[in-house]
Design a protein around this motif. Structure first.
Motif, PDB file in Angstrom:
ATOM      1  N   ALA A  95      -5.766  12.804 -32.497  1.00  0.00           N
ATOM      2  CA  ALA A  95      -6.194  11.767 -31.562  1.00  0.00           C
ATOM      3  C   ALA A  95      -6.838  10.588 -32.286  1.00  0.00           C
ATOM      4  O   ALA A  95      -6.654   9.436 -31.888  1.00  0.00           O
ATOM      5  CB  ALA A  95      -7.175  12.356 -30.542  1.00  0.00           C
ATOM      6  N   LEU A  96      -7.591  10.868 -33.350  1.00  0.00           N
ATOM      7  CA  LEU A  96      -8.307   9.804 -34.043  1.00  0.00           C
ATOM      8  C   LEU A  96      -7.425   9.081 -35.046  1.00  0.00           C
ATOM      9  O   LEU A  96      -7.515   7.858 -35.200  1.00  0.00           O
ATOM     10  CB  LEU A  96      -9.537  10.372 -34.757  1.00  0.00           C
ATOM     11  CG  LEU A  96     -10.587  11.049 -33.890  1.00  0.00           C
ATOM     12  CD1 LEU A  96     -11.776  11.461 -34.735  1.00  0.00           C
ATOM     13  CD2 LEU A  96     -11.030  10.137 -32.772  1.00  0.00           C
ATOM     14  N   TYR A  97      -6.602   9.817 -35.735  1.00  0.00           N
ATOM     15  CA  TYR A  97      -5.797   9.222 -36.809  1.00  0.00           C
ATOM     16  C   TYR A  97      -4.336   9.249 -36.377  1.00  0.00           C
ATOM     17  O   TYR A  97      -3.557  10.108 -36.779  1.00  0.00           O
ATOM     18  CB  TYR A  97      -5.997   9.991 -38.107  1.00  0.00           C
ATOM     19  CG  TYR A  97      -5.648   9.176 -39.338  1.00  0.00           C
ATOM     20  CD1 TYR A  97      -6.614   8.405 -39.968  1.00  0.00           C
ATOM     21  CD2 TYR A  97      -4.366   9.161 -39.841  1.00  0.00           C
ATOM     22  CE1 TYR A  97      -6.300   7.650 -41.079  1.00  0.00           C
ATOM     23  CE2 TYR A  97      -4.047   8.410 -40.953  1.00  0.00           C
ATOM     24  CZ  TYR A  97      -5.023   7.660 -41.568  1.00  0.00           C
ATOM     25  OH  TYR A  97      -4.711   6.906 -42.666  1.00  0.00           O
ATOM     26  N   ASN A 110     -11.263  11.162 -18.714  1.00  0.00           N
ATOM     27  CA  ASN A 110     -11.952   9.917 -19.054  1.00  0.00           C
ATOM     28  C   ASN A 110     -13.138  10.178 -19.967  1.00  0.00           C
ATOM     29  O   ASN A 110     -13.421   9.399 -20.880  1.00  0.00           O
ATOM     30  CB  ASN A 110     -12.410   9.207 -17.784  1.00  0.00           C
ATOM     31  CG  ASN A 110     -11.250   8.657 -16.979  1.00  0.00           C
ATOM     32  OD1 ASN A 110     -10.181   8.392 -17.521  1.00  0.00           O
ATOM     33  ND2 ASN A 110     -11.446   8.513 -15.677  1.00  0.00           N
ATOM     34  N   SER A 111     -13.840  11.265 -19.709  1.00  0.00           N
ATOM     35  CA  SER A 111     -14.957  11.619 -20.580  1.00  0.00           C
ATOM     36  C   SER A 111     -14.474  11.927 -21.988  1.00  0.00           C
ATOM     37  O   SER A 111     -15.094  11.517 -22.982  1.00  0.00           O
ATOM     38  CB  SER A 111     -15.712  12.817 -20.003  1.00  0.00           C
ATOM     39  OG  SER A 111     -16.731  13.250 -20.871  1.00  0.00           O
ATOM     40  N   THR A 112     -13.355  12.646 -22.085  1.00  0.00           N
ATOM     41  CA  THR A 112     -12.785  12.941 -23.407  1.00  0.00           C
ATOM     42  C   THR A 112     -12.356  11.666 -24.116  1.00  0.00           C
ATOM     43  O   THR A 112     -12.594  11.491 -25.316  1.00  0.00           O
ATOM     44  CB  THR A 112     -11.586  13.895 -23.251  1.00  0.00           C
ATOM     45  OG1 THR A 112     -12.020  15.093 -22.611  1.00  0.00           O
ATOM     46  CG2 THR A 112     -10.984  14.228 -24.609  1.00  0.00           C
ATOM     47  N   ASN A 113     -11.743  10.751 -23.373  1.00  0.00           N
ATOM     48  CA  ASN A 113     -11.312   9.489 -23.975  1.00  0.00           C
ATOM     49  C   ASN A 113     -12.499   8.677 -24.463  1.00  0.00           C
ATOM     50  O   ASN A 113     -12.441   8.027 -25.513  1.00  0.00           O
ATOM     51  CB  ASN A 113     -10.504   8.678 -22.968  1.00  0.00           C
ATOM     52  CG  ASN A 113      -9.172   9.332 -22.647  1.00  0.00           C
ATOM     53  OD1 ASN A 113      -8.642  10.111 -23.440  1.00  0.00           O
ATOM     54  ND2 ASN A 113      -8.629   9.031 -21.477  1.00  0.00           N
ATOM     55  N   ALA A 114     -13.601   8.699 -23.697  1.00  0.00           N
ATOM     56  CA  ALA A 114     -14.794   7.970 -24.135  1.00  0.00           C
ATOM     57  C   ALA A 114     -15.344   8.561 -25.421  1.00  0.00           C
ATOM     58  O   ALA A 114     -15.765   7.830 -26.334  1.00  0.00           O
ATOM     59  CB  ALA A 114     -15.851   7.997 -23.035  1.00  0.00           C
ATOM     60  N   SER A 115     -15.337   9.899 -25.519  1.00  0.00           N
ATOM     61  CA  SER A 115     -15.810  10.542 -26.745  1.00  0.00           C
ATOM     62  C   SER A 115     -14.905  10.214 -27.921  1.00  0.00           C
ATOM     63  O   SER A 115     -15.379   9.908 -29.023  1.00  0.00           O
ATOM     64  CB  SER A 115     -15.875  12.063 -26.539  1.00  0.00           C
ATOM     65  OG  SER A 115     -16.255  12.722 -27.720  1.00  0.00           O
ATOM     66  N   ASP A 116     -13.583  10.244 -27.686  1.00  0.00           N
ATOM     67  CA  ASP A 116     -12.646   9.908 -28.754  1.00  0.00           C
ATOM     68  C   ASP A 116     -12.783   8.449 -29.164  1.00  0.00           C
ATOM     69  O   ASP A 116     -12.671   8.117 -30.351  1.00  0.00           O
ATOM     70  CB  ASP A 116     -11.214  10.200 -28.307  1.00  0.00           C
ATOM     71  CG  ASP A 116     -10.927  11.686 -28.214  1.00  0.00           C
ATOM     72  OD1 ASP A 116     -11.717  12.467 -28.779  1.00  0.00           O
ATOM     73  OD2 ASP A 116      -9.935  12.061 -27.564  1.00  0.00           O
ATOM     74  N   GLN A 117     -13.006   7.556 -28.194  1.00  0.00           N
ATOM     75  CA  GLN A 117     -13.127   6.146 -28.526  1.00  0.00           C
ATOM     76  C   GLN A 117     -14.342   5.887 -29.392  1.00  0.00           C
ATOM     77  O   GLN A 117     -14.312   5.052 -30.301  1.00  0.00           O
ATOM     78  CB  GLN A 117     -13.216   5.320 -27.232  1.00  0.00           C
ATOM     79  CG  GLN A 117     -13.131   3.825 -27.468  1.00  0.00           C
ATOM     80  CD  GLN A 117     -11.825   3.427 -28.124  1.00  0.00           C
ATOM     81  OE1 GLN A 117     -10.749   3.868 -27.719  1.00  0.00           O
ATOM     82  NE2 GLN A 117     -11.909   2.598 -29.157  1.00  0.00           N
ATOM     83  N   SER A 118     -15.429   6.609 -29.132  1.00  0.00           N
ATOM     84  CA  SER A 118     -16.609   6.473 -29.985  1.00  0.00           C
ATOM     85  C   SER A 118     -16.301   6.915 -31.412  1.00  0.00           C
ATOM     86  O   SER A 118     -16.701   6.253 -32.381  1.00  0.00           O
ATOM     87  CB  SER A 118     -17.762   7.299 -29.411  1.00  0.00           C
ATOM     88  OG  SER A 118     -18.880   7.267 -30.261  1.00  0.00           O
ATOM     89  N   SER A 119     -15.561   8.008 -31.542  1.00  0.00           N
ATOM     90  CA  SER A 119     -15.187   8.473 -32.882  1.00  0.00           C
ATOM     91  C   SER A 119     -14.204   7.514 -33.537  1.00  0.00           C
ATOM     92  O   SER A 119     -14.255   7.303 -34.754  1.00  0.00           O
ATOM     93  CB  SER A 119     -14.577   9.879 -32.797  1.00  0.00           C
ATOM     94  OG  SER A 119     -15.507  10.810 -32.284  1.00  0.00           O
ATOM     95  N   ILE A 120     -13.309   6.917 -32.750  1.00  0.00           N
ATOM     96  CA  ILE A 120     -12.376   5.938 -33.308  1.00  0.00           C
ATOM     97  C   ILE A 120     -13.133   4.726 -33.827  1.00  0.00           C
ATOM     98  O   ILE A 120     -12.806   4.169 -34.884  1.00  0.00           O
ATOM     99  CB  ILE A 120     -11.333   5.545 -32.249  1.00  0.00           C
ATOM    100  CG1 ILE A 120     -10.365   6.704 -32.005  1.00  0.00           C
ATOM    101  CG2 ILE A 120     -10.558   4.307 -32.678  1.00  0.00           C
ATOM    102  CD1 ILE A 120      -9.376   6.455 -30.892  1.00  0.00           C
ATOM    103  N   ASP A 121     -14.158   4.300 -33.096  1.00  0.00           N
ATOM    104  CA  ASP A 121     -14.974   3.180 -33.574  1.00  0.00           C
ATOM    105  C   ASP A 121     -15.651   3.526 -34.896  1.00  0.00           C
ATOM    106  O   ASP A 121     -15.717   2.691 -35.813  1.00  0.00           O
ATOM    107  CB  ASP A 121     -16.021   2.811 -32.522  1.00  0.00           C
ATOM    108  CG  ASP A 121     -15.396   2.197 -31.280  1.00  0.00           C
ATOM    109  OD1 ASP A 121     -14.255   1.725 -31.372  1.00  0.00           O
ATOM    110  OD2 ASP A 121     -16.042   2.217 -30.219  1.00  0.00           O
ATOM    111  N   ASP A 122     -16.164   4.767 -34.995  1.00  0.00           N
ATOM    112  CA  ASP A 122     -16.775   5.197 -36.259  1.00  0.00           C
ATOM    113  C   ASP A 122     -15.749   5.199 -37.384  1.00  0.00           C
ATOM    114  O   ASP A 122     -16.046   4.769 -38.511  1.00  0.00           O
ATOM    115  CB  ASP A 122     -17.377   6.599 -36.102  1.00  0.00           C
ATOM    116  CG  ASP A 122     -18.552   6.622 -35.144  1.00  0.00           C
ATOM    117  OD1 ASP A 122     -19.186   5.565 -34.953  1.00  0.00           O
ATOM    118  OD2 ASP A 122     -18.837   7.696 -34.580  1.00  0.00           O
ATOM    119  N   LEU A 123     -14.550   5.676 -37.085  1.00  0.00           N
ATOM    120  CA  LEU A 123     -13.500   5.727 -38.110  1.00  0.00           C
ATOM    121  C   LEU A 123     -13.067   4.329 -38.520  1.00  0.00           C
ATOM    122  O   LEU A 123     -12.874   4.052 -39.709  1.00  0.00           O
ATOM    123  CB  LEU A 123     -12.308   6.534 -37.589  1.00  0.00           C
ATOM    124  CG  LEU A 123     -11.107   6.655 -38.526  1.00  0.00           C
ATOM    125  CD1 LEU A 123     -11.504   7.275 -39.858  1.00  0.00           C
ATOM    126  CD2 LEU A 123      -9.990   7.462 -37.865  1.00  0.00           C
TER     127      LEU A 123
END
Length: 729
Positions: A92-94, A558-571
């Protein structure tokens, strides 16, 4: 590339000549020995301080691999939820290889021009009027040469001389500023091409696989690291793990064999001598040897990076005085990288799994060849090498555990970056803590649910085994052999037993009461609810079907997407830091000739000072794990701007096409598509409207704009924005 010119086996490529006899009488200064011991004590103290965190990382790696901790029996039931979550989060992130974007930084490039098109238009009009006046000026005769001349001062009134000078200065300022911007745009494109090439050249993992492993490592252990370096075409190779694909490691290996043969450590009948002769013959048979230079990206394991125990934050190593990277290599590998390493001087041996096999003061045993005890032996064990970045002194030290000297003289780090140490950390679950430096990993957060799920399934398995049908009988009614026959009988098999003809089977055997399996005792849905709360993964993502409504599932998604988006921002922030530091290294180390060879003759590569490189006064460099950074936002803004731009006079259609392709992240080449003098495709289609035979309805008979009156398809442009004005009455 290195062209081979050797004609005999005695000649060797540059850098492979045997070492001369070293002056062994030169003793190491006492202050150097003291410094070595001091740094070794610091490293061991830091390693001891983080020992608990390193053990937790190793436990998390075991759990992610096996789906259980070490205390859970291997034969018991396991379902690897933690490993599945790590796999899904990494995907999901990469999603794709990172793209680096180098933009010209917003600056004021013009001293006179106010960046208004009207100013340029007025200046051009003034210059054209002045040129027309000069052309119409009366022709005079130069008294000295006798040639005809025009008196410009008479053609232009005195009051307009100052305005003409200002117009000329404004146009000169405009041309200089635009030329500067064009050069910076070329520099940005050059850096993009160089960095993309650097990602492709990484071996054994290319850039995509390497960064993907870092993301997987961060999800598994809580932190992932990347170290940057630079491999030069000639000179010593200072990298210890990753490198660019060429024959440098092969040459280093042959150099060591040549040195050992010259020192008498390898005899004529040894296997190493045959390897040396065969390798030299193979190297000489090659017409050319490939040697490269470029950016090197390494991903050291999480347990091999030892921060200073005073570090307060991993991101940027805030508060750290030094950072150490640990490597484990064989003695031959260390000698190939550091030719002055002498294993006979003593070192602390390590096993292949990284465990210390003895104290540094221990007397090491020798490995003796059973076939020939007269041959020189080597010390047992592997060597633990430390690369120690010391920020206070600005030096990088190479040491080995238990070795009394430096592996090479201390020097500045191999590459220049603004942060001094070219090591960068990636974390996803960073929290504020005064006791723990390393954040918890996703596997650590999932461990209670993983253990409870295994216990529930194992208990259900045991309960199901306990609930299987059983029979009991009275002693003496059925013989022991008959009991064994009944117990081992297969389905639909007839078993003959010795039983009284007047008795019934039900008189001899009866069912044993067993407890039924209550599925409510082993319900696992609450565990996935906790999983959703802790790491953001719901049961549907693991393949299960949750008993939830569509609305509840959408909210959870939506909650999962928000968590993934935060990790994507970190990445993305992590990759941007890597890209900026990598570009700083390229600007500092890469030669202009090599840049032209890689990028092409149109590359622009200026000579910048360290201050310019550190401040990045010319470019803004970003990287994104899902493509171009903020591509969706850029496209939305461009869609809003485009209708206004196409209506403004003076806007170049070629520029519009190029900017649109850039924002779409497409690789279309406009140089092949453009053809001067051709009208647009829409205009060509309008010019080819078929005639209807009626002047009232024929577009070709209605003037130049008649083609636009043709019937058009209903509907507007698609997109994710709101359909403004789409309501019909």
């Amino acid at each position: 590339m290195y062209e081979m010119t050797t004609d005999t086996a005695d000649e060797m490529p540059t850098g492979m000549a045997p070492k001369g006899d070293a002056d062994e009488s030169v003793e190491t200064p006492e202050n150097e020995l003291a410094q070595v011991k001091k740094i070794q004590r610091e490293i061991k103290a830091d390693k001891k301080h983080h020992e608990k965190a390193f053990k937790r990382m190793k436990r998390d790696m075991f759990v992610a691999y096996n789906g259980r901790d070490e205390q859970w029996p291997e034969e018991s039931y396991t379902a690897n939820i933690a490993g599945r979550h790590v796999k899904m989060k990494t995907a999901a992130l990469y999603a794709k290889n990172p793209r680096v974007t180098a933009r010209r930084r917003e600056t004021l490039d013009f001293k006179i021009w106010d960046e208004s098109p009207e100013s340029i238009k007025m200046a051009l009009q003034g210059i054209q009027m002045a040129q027309a006046a000069i052309a119409a000026a009366p022709v005079g005769v130069d008294p000295e040469t006798g040639q005809s001349m025009q008196d410009a001062s008479q053609a232009i009134p005195e009051a307009y001389h100052g305005a003409l000078d200002q117009a000329n200065a404004l146009m000169a300022d405009f041309q200089e500023g635009m030329q500067r911007r064009q050069l910076l745009n070329r520099l940005g494109k050059t850096i993009e091409v160089l960095f993309s090439q650097a990602l492709r050249e990484q071996k054994p993992l290319d850039g995509k696989k390497l960064f993907k492993s870092v993301v997987r490592r961060a999800a598994t252990t809580g932190v992932g690291y990347v170290e940057l370096g630079f491999q030069r075409e000639y000179g010593p190779r200072l990298g210890l793990t990753e490198q660019i694909a060429d024959v440098r490691a092969r040459i280093d290996h042959l150099t060591r064999l040549v040195d050992e043969a010259a020192e008498g450590e390898i005899e004529q009948d040894d296997a190493e001598m045959y390897e040396l002769q065969a390798s030299l013959a193979s190297l000489e048979a090659e017409p050319e040897v490939l040697l490269r230079e470029g950016l090197v990206i390494d991903a050291p394991p999480s347990t091999r990076v030892i921060p200073d125990r005073l570090t307060r934050m991993l991101d940027g190593f805030v508060g750290a005085r030094h950072v150490t990277i640990e490597y484990l290599y064989t003695q031959d590998q260390v000698k190939e990288t550091f030719p002055d390493f002498d294993c006979e001087a003593g070192f602390t041996p390590y096993s292949a799994d990284g465990k210390n096999e003895g104290d540094e003061e221990r007397s090491y045993n020798m490995v003796v060849d059973d076939a020939d005890t007269s041959k020189p032996s080597k010390r047992a064990g592997m060597v633990c090498v430390w690369k120690h970045y010391d920020k206070a002194s600005g030096l990088c030290y190479f040491l080995a555990d238990g070795y009394k000297k430096f592996l090479r003289p201390p020097a500045a780090p191999d590459v220049f970056v603004e942060d001094f140490w070219p090591i960068y950390a990636l974390t996803f679950n960073a929290v504020e803590s005064e006791d723990e430096l390393f954040p918890p990993s996703d596997v650590a957060l999932l461990l209670p649910m993983q253990k409870e799920y295994n216990r529930a399934r194992q208990g259900q398995r045991e309960h199901r085994d306990a609930a299987r049908p059983r029979w009991v009988g009275k002693r003496g009614v059925i013989e022991d052999n008959d009991v064994k026959l009944i117990a081992s009988a297969k389905p639909f098999e007839t078993v003959l037993i010795n039983l009284d003809p007047q008795a019934k089977i039900s008189d001899a055997l009866e069912n044993l009461p067993v407890p039924g399996v209550d599925p409510n005792l082993y319900e696992t849905n609450p565990l996935f609810t906790d999983t959703q709360l802790v790491v953001g993964s719901q049961s549907a993502m693991f393949g299960g079907v949750a008993k939830a409504t569509a609305t509840e599932s959408a909210i959870a998604a939506n909650s999962t997407n928000a968590s993934d988006q935060s990790s994507i921002d970190d990445l993305d922030a992590f990759l941007t830091v890597i890209a900026r530091a990598g570009c700083q290294i390229l600007l500092r180390e890469m030669s202009e000739e090599h840049v032209m060879r890689v990028v092409g003759p149109g590359a622009y590569w200026p000579h910048q000072t360290l201050a310019d490189i550190a401040d990045e006064i010319t470019l803004e460099i970003e990287a994104g794990s899902t493509g171009r950074p903020n591509q969706a936002v850029e496209m939305a803004n461009w869609e809003k701007m485009l209708p206004f731009l196409v209506q403004m006079p003076g806007i170049s259609p070629t520029w519009l096409a190029r900017e649109t392709i850039k924002r779409l992240d497409d690789k279309a080449d406009l140089t092949e598509a453009l053809s001067e003098g051709l009208p647009s495709i829409v205009m060509q289609n309008a010019m080819k409207q078929p005639g209807t035979g009626d002047a009232a309805t024929d577009p070709n008979a209605q003037g130049g704009e008649g083609g636009k009156n043709a019937p058009a398809a209903p509907g507007g442009s698609g997109g994710s924005g709101p359909a403004m004005g789409s309501n019909q009455v």
